[in-house]
Design a protein around this motif. Structure first.
Motif, short mmCIF file in Angstrom:
data_model
loop_
_atom_site.label_atom_id
_atom_site.label_comp_id
_atom_site.label_asym_id
_atom_site.label_seq_id
_atom_site.Cartn_x
_atom_site.Cartn_y
_atom_site.Cartn_z
N PRO A 186 4.43 29.81 40.11
CA PRO A 186 5.04 29.09 41.23
C PRO A 186 6.51 28.83 40.99
CG PRO A 186 3.75 27.61 39.87
CD PRO A 186 3.50 28.99 39.36
N VAL A 187 7.25 28.72 42.08
CA VAL A 187 8.65 28.33 42.03
C VAL A 187 8.71 26.85 42.38
CG1 VAL A 187 10.94 28.66 43.02
CG2 VAL A 187 9.45 30.63 42.63
N LEU A 188 9.21 26.04 41.46
CA LEU A 188 9.31 24.59 41.64
C LEU A 188 10.74 24.26 42.02
CD1 LEU A 188 7.28 23.46 38.50
CD2 LEU A 188 6.43 23.92 40.80
N ALA A 189 10.92 23.59 43.13
CA ALA A 189 12.26 23.32 43.62
C ALA A 189 12.38 21.87 44.04
CB ALA A 189 12.59 24.22 44.81
N GLU A 190 13.57 21.31 43.80
CA GLU A 190 13.87 19.97 44.30
C GLU A 190 14.03 20.03 45.82
OE1 GLU A 190 16.99 17.78 42.51
OE2 GLU A 190 16.42 18.30 40.46
N PRO A 191 13.71 18.93 46.51
CA PRO A 191 13.82 18.96 47.98
C PRO A 191 15.19 19.37 48.49
CG PRO A 191 12.61 17.03 47.26
CD PRO A 191 13.12 17.68 46.02
N ALA A 192 16.26 18.99 47.78
CA ALA A 192 17.61 19.29 48.27
C ALA A 192 17.91 20.78 48.28
CB ALA A 192 18.63 18.56 47.42
N VAL A 193 17.27 21.54 47.41
CA VAL A 193 17.55 22.98 47.32
C VAL A 193 16.31 23.81 47.64
CG1 VAL A 193 19.49 22.76 45.73
CG2 VAL A 193 17.15 22.81 44.83
N ALA A 194 15.29 23.20 48.21
CA ALA A 194 14.06 23.94 48.51
C ALA A 194 14.31 25.02 49.55
CB ALA A 194 12.98 22.98 49.00
N ALA A 195 15.11 24.71 50.58
CA ALA A 195 15.38 25.72 51.61
C ALA A 195 16.11 26.92 51.02
CB ALA A 195 16.20 25.09 52.74
N LEU A 196 17.05 26.67 50.12
CA LEU A 196 17.77 27.78 49.48
C LEU A 196 16.83 28.63 48.63
CD1 LEU A 196 20.40 29.22 48.78
CD2 LEU A 196 20.80 27.49 47.01
N ALA A 197 15.92 27.98 47.89
CA ALA A 197 14.96 28.74 47.08
C ALA A 197 14.01 29.54 47.95
CB ALA A 197 14.19 27.77 46.18
N GLU A 198 13.57 28.96 49.06
CA GLU A 198 12.67 29.69 49.95
C GLU A 198 13.37 30.90 50.58
OE1 GLU A 198 11.32 26.77 52.69
OE2 GLU A 198 9.75 25.98 51.34
N LYS A 199 14.64 30.78 50.87
CA LYS A 199 15.39 31.89 51.44
C LYS A 199 15.50 33.03 50.44
CE LYS A 199 19.91 33.01 53.43
NZ LYS A 199 21.24 32.47 53.81
N LEU A 200 15.75 32.70 49.16
CA LEU A 200 15.86 33.74 48.15
C LEU A 200 14.50 34.35 47.83
CD1 LEU A 200 18.38 31.99 45.74
CD2 LEU A 200 18.86 33.94 47.24
N LEU A 201 13.45 33.52 47.83
CA LEU A 201 12.13 34.01 47.49
C LEU A 201 11.46 34.71 48.66
CD1 LEU A 201 9.80 34.10 45.39
CD2 LEU A 201 9.04 31.91 46.29
N GLY A 202 11.78 34.27 49.85
CA GLY A 202 11.11 34.82 51.01
C GLY A 202 9.72 34.27 51.21
N ALA A 203 9.45 33.11 50.66
CA ALA A 203 8.13 32.48 50.76
C ALA A 203 8.29 31.00 50.45
CB ALA A 203 7.14 33.13 49.80
N PRO A 204 7.32 30.16 50.84
CA PRO A 204 7.41 28.72 50.54
C PRO A 204 7.40 28.47 49.03
CG PRO A 204 5.78 29.12 52.25
CD PRO A 204 6.16 30.47 51.69
N VAL A 205 8.03 27.39 48.63
CA VAL A 205 8.07 27.00 47.23
C VAL A 205 7.35 25.67 47.07
CG1 VAL A 205 10.25 28.19 46.82
CG2 VAL A 205 10.26 25.78 47.50
N THR A 206 7.07 25.29 45.83
CA THR A 206 6.42 24.01 45.51
C THR A 206 7.48 22.96 45.24
OG1 THR A 206 4.53 25.16 44.54
CG2 THR A 206 4.81 22.84 43.98
N LEU A 207 7.42 21.86 45.98
CA LEU A 207 8.39 20.79 45.78
C LEU A 207 8.12 20.07 44.46
CD1 LEU A 207 8.71 19.23 49.35
CD2 LEU A 207 10.21 20.89 48.24
N HIS A 208 9.17 19.81 43.72
CA HIS A 208 9.06 19.14 42.42
C HIS A 208 10.29 18.26 42.28
CE1 HIS A 208 7.26 18.60 38.50
NE2 HIS A 208 8.40 18.91 37.90
N THR A 209 10.10 16.96 42.37
CA THR A 209 11.23 16.03 42.37
C THR A 209 11.81 15.85 40.98
OG1 THR A 209 9.82 14.11 42.03
CG2 THR A 209 10.19 14.81 44.31
#
Length: 440
Positions: free
Chosen positions: A228-251
């Protein structure tokens, strides 16, 4: 024991009145009771007595180096167990690390702080290389001193991410920071399971994150089969754009909790605490885990049930004993009143029964063991040959014989014979004192 986890800002940020620290307050090390940002004097204190403060060093502030220690380097006290200050063994190890890392570091080794892995001693004994964490010494010391001055003395210093196997067993990708300054962190990277941290960009993503997730550099990735790709909420949209799929939020708060549960402690060498402080910290951490950690919930319930069962069992046993004792006392009182109906009030049944029996003997003209004649006859039979008293006194069941001087062996034999006849004796002020033995 509760824990205040303080995340240090990345270098070169220095302590000051306007600097706010991100913090997380937890009671069990797994769940955040409170989190936010505050200046050092306004940070909350651990809620329970003995609570500890843990400082988290951000991934951007650390450099990870893999070294092979030369044979014969002393390893006593590695990994947080180093003596306070720079003792001879710690100073020698520090010099060895400076020599090994001098050519790999951009700054002078004297300006840097080193910390070795928790399993460094075992790795060195096995001849394996070990991990060393490196950060700026003045920056770390300044923040630790600022927290201590604010009444939040740090007990442990842990890295935000550390080398080693991840919980999933595969490489894990983290995206953190802010949209203006995003970072890509890969844990469990490569054969050495290292930590890779670099600014996030499309180039770094396709070069490093895609292979870690199971895809080819610059190509597609099987999202369902990868880590899984764990992303902070502030950069989750950027990670999803690069991955092309939803990511797991991790504060950041959850990441700080995970870091505080790790085995690393960067407070080594000149930042090491005393042995007493380390022992208290370890005992407090173990007690905190036993009392609050979810994995010990079943054990806590079992211990509670066992304690309750023991308490109920002891109370039941005590009740039975009290009931049996009361029954025996009632039987003795019944025997007294049945044998001597004239006794109307029972205060001390055995003493009253003995008194009534004594009265019966007196009325019948019979003698008892407390009378003068039976006592004198027993003494005469027990005295050693040639021993005769010069004076005899009798008073209230006690016989005094003077003028006797038996030896040690004769005294033992005299006591034995009188005990067999039901009497106690002792020598006091040159007189042999004899009285009837008390019946149990």
């Amino acid at each position: 024991m509760s824990t205040l986890i303080v995340s240090l800002p990345a270098a070169p940020a220095q302590p000051g009145p306007s600097l706010a620290y991100a913090y997380t307050l937890t009671a069990d090390g797994h769940t955040a009771l409170q989190h936010g940002t505050a200046a050092a004097p306004l940070l909350p204190a651990p809620a329970r007595p003995g609570g500890e403060v843990v400082a988290v060093v951000p991934v951007q502030a650390l450099s990870w180096q893999r070294v092979q220690l030369p044979a014969g380097v002393g390893l006593a006290g590695l990994s947080g167990a180093l003596p306070a200050g720079m003792g001879s063994a710690a100073a020698r190890l520090r010099k060895v690390l400076e020599g090994l890392l001098e050519d790999r570091l951009l700054d002078e080794p004297a300006q840097l702080h080193f910390a070795v892995a928790p399993d460094a001693a075992a790795a060195a004994r096995a001849g394996a290389p070990l991990w060393v964490a490196v950060c700026e010494r003045a920056w770390l010391r300044a923040h630790l001193q600022a927290l201590e001055a604010a009444g939040r003395a740090v007990a442990r210093v842990v890295p935000e991410f550390a080398p080693g196997a991840t919980a999933s067993g595969a490489a894990e990708v983290h995206v953190l920071g802010s949209p203006e300054d995003p970072w890509l962190v890969i844990c469990g990277h490569g054969a050495e399971q290292s930590v890779l941290a670099l600014p996030l960009s499309p180039e770094s993503w396709h070069q490093w994150a895609m292979p870690a997730l199971g895809g080819a550099p610059g190509g597609a990735v099987a999202v369902d089969g990868g880590a899984p790709v764990l992303a902070e909420p502030a950069v989750a949209a950027l990670a999803e754009k690069l991955l092309g799929a939803p990511v797991t939020l991790h504060t950041a708060s959850a990441r700080a909790l995970a870091a505080a549960r790790g085995r690393w402690d960067l407070a080594q060498f000149d930042l090491a605490s005393t042995a007493h402080t380390r022992l208290v910290r370890k005992l407090g951490g173990a007690a905190n885990a036993l009392w609050h950690a979810p994995q010990w919930r079943a054990a806590r319930w079992g211990a509670g049930v066992l304690a309750a069962a023991q308490l109920l069992g002891l109370n039941a046993w005590a009740w039975q004993e009290r009931h049996a004792l009361a029954a025996k006392e009632a039987a003795v009182r019944a025997a007294l009143t049945a044998s001597f109906p004239q006794v109307k009030v029972v205060v001390d049944a055995p003493a009253q029964m003995e008194r009534e029996l004594e009265l019966l003997r007196q009325r019948a003209g019979a003698v008892s063991a407390r009378d003068f004649e039976p006592m004198l006859a027993a003494v005469a039979a027990a005295l050693p040959p040639g021993q005769l008293p010069t004076a005899i006194e009798y008073s209230l069941g006690e016989l005094h014989l003077r003028g006797l001087a038996p030896g040690a062996d004769e005294q033992t034999a005299l006591r034995t014979r009188l005990a067999a006849a039901g009497y106690d004796c002792r020598l006091e002020d040159g007189a042999l004192i004899v009285r009837a033995a008390k019946t149990p």
